[in-house]
Design a protein around this motif. Structure first.
Motif, PDB file in Angstrom:
ATOM      1  N   LYS A   9      12.136  -5.902   7.933  1.00  9.44           N
ATOM      2  CA  LYS A   9      13.111  -6.151   6.866  1.00  9.44           C
ATOM      3  C   LYS A   9      12.394  -6.735   5.649  1.00  9.44           C
ATOM      4  CE  LYS A   9      17.330  -7.325   7.762  1.00  9.44           C
ATOM      5  NZ  LYS A   9      18.526  -8.097   8.154  1.00  9.44           N
ATOM      6  N   LEU A  10      13.050  -6.651   4.517  1.00  5.99           N
ATOM      7  CA  LEU A  10      12.577  -7.315   3.306  1.00  5.99           C
ATOM      8  C   LEU A  10      13.470  -8.509   3.015  1.00  5.99           C
ATOM      9  CD1 LEU A  10      11.814  -4.399   0.808  1.00  5.99           C
ATOM     10  CD2 LEU A  10      10.185  -5.826   2.037  1.00  5.99           C
ATOM     11  N   HIS A  11      12.897  -9.523   2.408  1.00  7.88           N
ATOM     12  CA  HIS A  11      13.711 -10.617   1.896  1.00  7.88           C
ATOM     13  C   HIS A  11      14.505 -10.069   0.711  1.00  7.88           C
ATOM     14  CE1 HIS A  11      11.933 -13.694   4.414  1.00  7.88           C
ATOM     15  NE2 HIS A  11      10.733 -13.254   4.102  1.00  7.88           N
ATOM     16  N   PRO A  12      15.778 -10.384   0.627  1.00  4.60           N
ATOM     17  CA  PRO A  12      16.623  -9.814  -0.434  1.00  4.60           C
ATOM     18  C   PRO A  12      16.082 -10.011  -1.848  1.00  4.60           C
ATOM     19  CG  PRO A  12      17.978 -10.968   1.158  1.00  4.60           C
ATOM     20  CD  PRO A  12      16.542 -11.255   1.520  1.00  4.60           C
ATOM     21  N   ASN A  13      15.442 -11.129  -2.101  1.00  7.20           N
ATOM     22  CA  ASN A  13      14.928 -11.399  -3.440  1.00  7.20           C
ATOM     23  C   ASN A  13      13.551 -10.781  -3.698  1.00  7.20           C
ATOM     24  OD1 ASN A  13      13.747 -13.193  -1.608  1.00  7.20           O
ATOM     25  ND2 ASN A  13      13.453 -14.765  -3.160  1.00  7.20           N
ATOM     26  N   MET A  14      13.008 -10.036  -2.725  1.00 11.89           N
ATOM     27  CA  MET A  14      11.660  -9.463  -2.855  1.00 11.89           C
ATOM     28  C   MET A  14      11.643  -7.939  -2.860  1.00 11.89           C
ATOM     29  SD  MET A  14       9.747 -12.079  -3.200  1.00 11.89           S
ATOM     30  CE  MET A  14       8.046 -11.846  -2.735  1.00 11.89           C
ATOM     31  N   VAL A  15      12.790  -7.306  -2.857  1.00  9.10           N
ATOM     32  CA  VAL A  15      12.857  -5.845  -2.789  1.00  9.10           C
ATOM     33  C   VAL A  15      12.130  -5.213  -3.963  1.00  9.10           C
ATOM     34  CG1 VAL A  15      14.391  -3.844  -2.823  1.00  9.10           C
ATOM     35  CG2 VAL A  15      14.974  -5.846  -1.427  1.00  9.10           C
ATOM     36  N   GLU A  16      12.450  -5.655  -5.163  1.00  6.93           N
ATOM     37  CA  GLU A  16      11.830  -5.046  -6.344  1.00  6.93           C
ATOM     38  C   GLU A  16      10.334  -5.320  -6.396  1.00  6.93           C
ATOM     39  OE1 GLU A  16      13.223  -2.705  -8.141  1.00  6.93           O
ATOM     40  OE2 GLU A  16      14.926  -3.026  -6.795  1.00  6.93           O
ATOM     41  N   ARG A  17       9.910  -6.496  -5.978  1.00  7.38           N
ATOM     42  CA  ARG A  17       8.473  -6.818  -5.937  1.00  7.38           C
ATOM     43  C   ARG A  17       7.750  -5.890  -4.973  1.00  7.38           C
ATOM     44  NH1 ARG A  17       3.771  -7.762  -7.957  1.00  7.38           N
ATOM     45  NH2 ARG A  17       2.459  -9.196  -6.794  1.00  7.38           N
ATOM     46  N   TYR A  18       8.319  -5.672  -3.810  1.00  5.57           N
ATOM     47  CA  TYR A  18       7.694  -4.790  -2.822  1.00  5.57           C
ATOM     48  C   TYR A  18       7.585  -3.361  -3.361  1.00  5.57           C
ATOM     49  CZ  TYR A  18       6.408  -2.916   1.710  1.00  5.57           C
ATOM     50  OH  TYR A  18       5.729  -2.300   2.743  1.00  5.57           O
ATOM     51  N   LYS A  19       8.647  -2.881  -3.973  1.00  5.20           N
ATOM     52  CA  LYS A  19       8.628  -1.531  -4.544  1.00  5.20           C
ATOM     53  C   LYS A  19       7.606  -1.439  -5.677  1.00  5.20           C
ATOM     54  CE  LYS A  19      13.365  -0.153  -3.420  1.00  5.20           C
ATOM     55  NZ  LYS A  19      14.662   0.281  -3.992  1.00  5.20           N
ATOM     56  N   GLU A  20       7.529  -2.476  -6.483  1.00  9.46           N
ATOM     57  CA  GLU A  20       6.553  -2.516  -7.574  1.00  9.46           C
ATOM     58  C   GLU A  20       5.123  -2.424  -7.030  1.00  9.46           C
ATOM     59  OE1 GLU A  20       4.879  -6.108 -10.249  1.00  9.46           O
ATOM     60  OE2 GLU A  20       7.051  -5.822 -10.343  1.00  9.46           O
ATOM     61  N   LEU A  21       4.817  -3.217  -6.012  1.00 10.78           N
ATOM     62  CA  LEU A  21       3.480  -3.178  -5.404  1.00 10.78           C
ATOM     63  C   LEU A  21       3.149  -1.775  -4.901  1.00 10.78           C
ATOM     64  CD1 LEU A  21       3.548  -6.534  -3.438  1.00 10.78           C
ATOM     65  CD2 LEU A  21       1.961  -5.953  -5.295  1.00 10.78           C
ATOM     66  N   HIS A  22       4.111  -1.127  -4.290  1.00 12.78           N
ATOM     67  CA  HIS A  22       3.857   0.187  -3.699  1.00 12.78           C
ATOM     68  C   HIS A  22       3.943   1.336  -4.699  1.00 12.78           C
ATOM     69  CE1 HIS A  22       3.964  -2.154  -0.056  1.00 12.78           C
ATOM     70  NE2 HIS A  22       3.304  -1.142   0.501  1.00 12.78           N
ATOM     71  N   SER A  23       4.326   1.040  -5.907  1.00 13.87           N
ATOM     72  CA  SER A  23       4.289   2.075  -6.940  1.00 13.87           C
ATOM     73  C   SER A  23       2.874   2.260  -7.474  1.00 13.87           C
ATOM     74  CB  SER A  23       5.246   1.731  -8.082  1.00 13.87           C
ATOM     75  OG  SER A  23       4.752   0.635  -8.830  1.00 13.87           O
ATOM     76  N   ALA A  24       1.982   1.315  -7.142  1.00 12.29           N
ATOM     77  CA  ALA A  24       0.590   1.391  -7.600  1.00 12.29           C
ATOM     78  C   ALA A  24      -0.327   0.761  -6.547  1.00 12.29           C
ATOM     79  CB  ALA A  24       0.441   0.681  -8.938  1.00 12.29           C
ATOM     80  N   VAL A  25      -0.353   1.363  -5.375  1.00  8.93           N
ATOM     81  CA  VAL A  25      -1.201   0.848  -4.287  1.00  8.93           C
ATOM     82  C   VAL A  25      -2.663   0.946  -4.723  1.00  8.93           C
ATOM     83  CG1 VAL A  25      -1.890   1.147  -1.876  1.00  8.93           C
ATOM     84  CG2 VAL A  25       0.494   1.524  -2.556  1.00  8.93           C
ATOM     85  N   TRP A  26      -3.404  -0.110  -4.468  1.00  8.29           N
ATOM     86  CA  TRP A  26      -4.813  -0.148  -4.865  1.00  8.29           C
ATOM     87  C   TRP A  26      -5.582   0.998  -4.207  1.00  8.29           C
ATOM     88  CZ3 TRP A  26      -5.600  -5.911  -3.233  1.00  8.29           C
ATOM     89  CH2 TRP A  26      -4.811  -6.725  -4.038  1.00  8.29           C
ATOM     90  N   PRO A  27      -6.467   1.643  -4.927  1.00 11.16           N
ATOM     91  CA  PRO A  27      -7.266   2.743  -4.352  1.00 11.16           C
ATOM     92  C   PRO A  27      -8.066   2.324  -3.117  1.00 11.16           C
ATOM     93  CG  PRO A  27      -7.537   2.669  -6.729  1.00 11.16           C
ATOM     94  CD  PRO A  27      -6.746   1.452  -6.354  1.00 11.16           C
ATOM     95  N   GLU A  28      -8.538   1.088  -3.094  1.00  6.62           N
ATOM     96  CA  GLU A  28      -9.304   0.600  -1.935  1.00  6.62           C
ATOM     97  C   GLU A  28      -8.438   0.527  -0.685  1.00  6.62           C
ATOM     98  OE1 GLU A  28     -10.851  -1.268  -5.738  1.00  6.62           O
ATOM     99  OE2 GLU A  28      -8.887  -1.104  -4.791  1.00  6.62           O
ATOM    100  N   ILE A  29      -7.163   0.237  -0.867  1.00 11.22           N
ATOM    101  CA  ILE A  29      -6.238   0.186   0.270  1.00 11.22           C
ATOM    102  C   ILE A  29      -6.013   1.589   0.814  1.00 11.22           C
ATOM    103  CG2 ILE A  29      -3.859  -0.351   0.965  1.00 11.22           C
ATOM    104  CD1 ILE A  29      -5.711  -2.815   0.517  1.00 11.22           C
ATOM    105  N   LEU A  30      -5.794   2.528  -0.082  1.00  7.44           N
ATOM    106  CA  LEU A  30      -5.603   3.924   0.346  1.00  7.44           C
ATOM    107  C   LEU A  30      -6.845   4.448   1.056  1.00  7.44           C
ATOM    108  CD1 LEU A  30      -3.809   5.267  -2.843  1.00  7.44           C
ATOM    109  CD2 LEU A  30      -2.767   4.515  -0.683  1.00  7.44           C
ATOM    110  N   ALA A  31      -8.023   4.093   0.549  1.00  7.99           N
ATOM    111  CA  ALA A  31      -9.271   4.526   1.176  1.00  7.99           C
ATOM    112  C   ALA A  31      -9.423   3.929   2.573  1.00  7.99           C
ATOM    113  CB  ALA A  31     -10.466   4.150   0.294  1.00  7.99           C
ATOM    114  N   MET A  32      -9.068   2.649   2.735  1.00 12.82           N
ATOM    115  CA  MET A  32      -9.178   2.008   4.054  1.00 12.82           C
ATOM    116  C   MET A  32      -8.204   2.633   5.041  1.00 12.82           C
ATOM    117  SD  MET A  32     -10.548  -0.040   6.212  1.00 12.82           S
ATOM    118  CE  MET A  32     -11.757  -0.737   5.092  1.00 12.82           C
TER     119      MET A  32
END
Length: 107
Positions: A9-32
């Motif tokens: 689950k997500l914390h209700p006040n963190m939904v937009e933050r989580y979506k924001e982070l995943h709209s630009a996943v770091w290339p190093e994370i994708l590579a790993m």
């Protein structure tokens, strides 16, 4: 190849933050993720729940997950994403995201 599904689950006040982070996943994370033999990875959102699906193509899942968990960049990424998440009470002691049982699959 093995398919994995998990939920958290997500914390209700963190939904937009989580979506924001995943709209630009770091290339190093994708590579790993790729280096650890994960393919076809998706995260879905609905009503504060996240559903994750991926396919593992490697030979030693536990070792690949240890490799990912020990990666310094991944640890930094998780410092940003983990506070957004609210693990299910029914998860096992060693899980963050709760594993799901596959009950149907069609190729």
């Amino acid at each position: 190849m093995k398919r994995y599904g998990s939920v958290i689950k997500l914390h209700p006040n963190m939904v937009e933050r989580y979506k924001e982070l995943h709209s630009a996943v770091w290339p190093e994370i994708l590579a790993m993720i790729k280096e650890c033999n994960i393919r076809n990875y998706s995260i879905y959102y609905k009503d504060l729940y996240l559903f994750s699906y991926y396919e593992y193509i490697g030979m030693d899942y536990e070792e690949d997950m240890k490799k990912m968990a020990s990666d310094p960049t991944t640890k930094e990424w998780w410092k940003l994403t983990d506070p957004c998440q609210n693990p299910l009470e029914t998860r096992t002691e060693d899980e963050w995201w709760a594993s799901m049982e596959e009950v149907f699959h069609m190729d």
